[in-house]
Scaffold this active site. Structure first.
Site, PDB file in Angstrom:
ATOM      1  CG  ASP A  86      13.372   0.580 -11.322  1.00  0.00           C
ATOM      2  OD1 ASP A  86      13.203   0.799 -10.111  1.00  0.00           O
ATOM      3  OD2 ASP A  86      14.489   0.474 -11.848  1.00  0.00           O
ATOM      4  CB  SER A 107      16.203  -0.919  -8.781  1.00  0.00           C
ATOM      5  OG  SER A 107      15.208   0.067  -8.619  1.00  0.00           O
ATOM      6  CB  SER A 167      11.630  -1.288  -5.982  1.00  0.00           C
ATOM      7  OG  SER A 167      12.365  -2.485  -5.921  1.00  0.00           O
TER       8      SER A 167
END
Length: 329
Positions: free
Chosen positions: A264, A262, A224
């Site tokens: 983000d 991930s 991340s």
């Protein structure tokens, strides 16, 4: 290989988020065998954010995350607490510490005053850090807050201690750019994403070069990145949302594809005093500054990080150590 300067815009004097006047950063680092983690705090100004709120916005590039406080920012467009960064399992602990901190400064918080919308954001450092140890305590938030200053330490510090990027050592990175010779944009990243073959350094496919020299992990990306953007440009929440979205341009340049696992997330705020807003057609220099400073902050995290060995002997090697080895051969 020297650390590159990304883009054509100049950096501020510190080349960090603290080039935006009033913004400061502090860390509390926990580094003891299988415990490799910590807390990082960003204070948006020197005053009381609960009573002196700032315009803010959030952009969720990929929503695989467990942060606190983002829904109210999305709804009301204001930031009213410091921003705390930590590991995934410590969000609740740090959130409680944030609330206690706000009550200590505002005794009527949650009584005659509204409750505080405390912001805590996270990445999973479980490769290097033993998450099951629940090592982060409320006092660690207070230590990080007390350490806040304009001298922004980067690399394997604070919340970045156990983070990995591109199968190398990641962590805290920061950068700034001057837009239109008038406004400063500063960014800070908690960088914990990417696969080694995808790493691009200022346009150079460095990851493919490094991966060709040795084995790399074939597992899917599960990292991340948290991106914090500060500016002194007079912007409202809608315009700050537009800035936050542009952080994805800088992130993509480094080789991210915003993988399934991930998280983000970008949060942007303005420290400008209320007044006339910048017209939308004048935002392009700020968009450039965001993209370049985000890319630079990720690069800075890689170059600043130290190699770390943590849980079960897992290790992440620092990029500069690899580059030093190459220069010696």
């Amino acid at each position: 290989m020297n650390r590159p300067h990304i883009g054509r815009l100049p950096a501020g004097p510190r080349n960090s988020i603290a080039d935006v006047a009033g913004v400061s950063v502090g860390h509390c680092t926990l580094a003891d065998g299988p415990v490799q983690t910590g807390v990082t705090v960003i204070t948006p100004h020197a005053g009381n954010p609960f009573t002196h709120k700032l315009p803010a916005a959030v952009a969720v590039i990929n929503g695989f995350g467990k942060s606190a406080g983002l829904v109210q920012i999305e709804e009301l467009g204001t930031l009213e607490s410091p921003i705390a960064l930590t590991n995934t399992f410590a969000v609740g602990t740090v959130l409680t510490a944030q609330v206690r901190h706000a009550i200590a400064r505002n005794p009527e918080c949650g009584r005659s005053q509204p409750t505080v919308n405390a912001v805590v954001m996270e990445c999973n450092d479980g490769y290097l850090n033993d998450l099951h140890a629940f090592a982060v305590q409320e006092t660690h938030f207070e230590q990080a807050f007390a350490a806040c200053s304009a001298d922004v330490a980067q690399g394997s510090v604070g919340a970045g201690r156990g983070m990995s990027s591109f199968e190398l050592k990641g962590g805290i990175g920061s950068a700034s750019r001057i837009a239109d010779e008038r406004y400063t944009v500063g960014t800070l990243v908690l960088s914990n994403f990417g696969k080694l073959p995808d790493l691009v350094l200022d346009g150079r496919p460095l990851g493919r070069e490094l991966a060709a020299r040795g084995a790399c992990d074939e597992a899917p990306e599960q990292g991340s990145i948290i991106i914090i953007i500060a500016t002194d440009a007079p912007l409202d929440a809608r315009q700050l949302k537009r800035l936050a979205v542009r952080s994805g341009a800088g992130l993509a340049r480094t080789g991210s594809v915003y993988g399934h696992g991930s998280g983000d997330i970008a949060l942007a705020f303005s420290t400008a005093q209320p007044g006339a807003l910048l017209a939308d057609h004048l935002l392009d220099p700020l968009f450039h500054a965001v993209a370049d400073s985000v890319e630079q902050a990720i690069v800075n995290a890689l170059f600043a990080a130290d190699s770390v060995t943590g849980r079960d002997g897992h290790q992440r090697v620092a990029l500069r150590d690899l580059l030093h080895e190459d220069s010696m051969t």
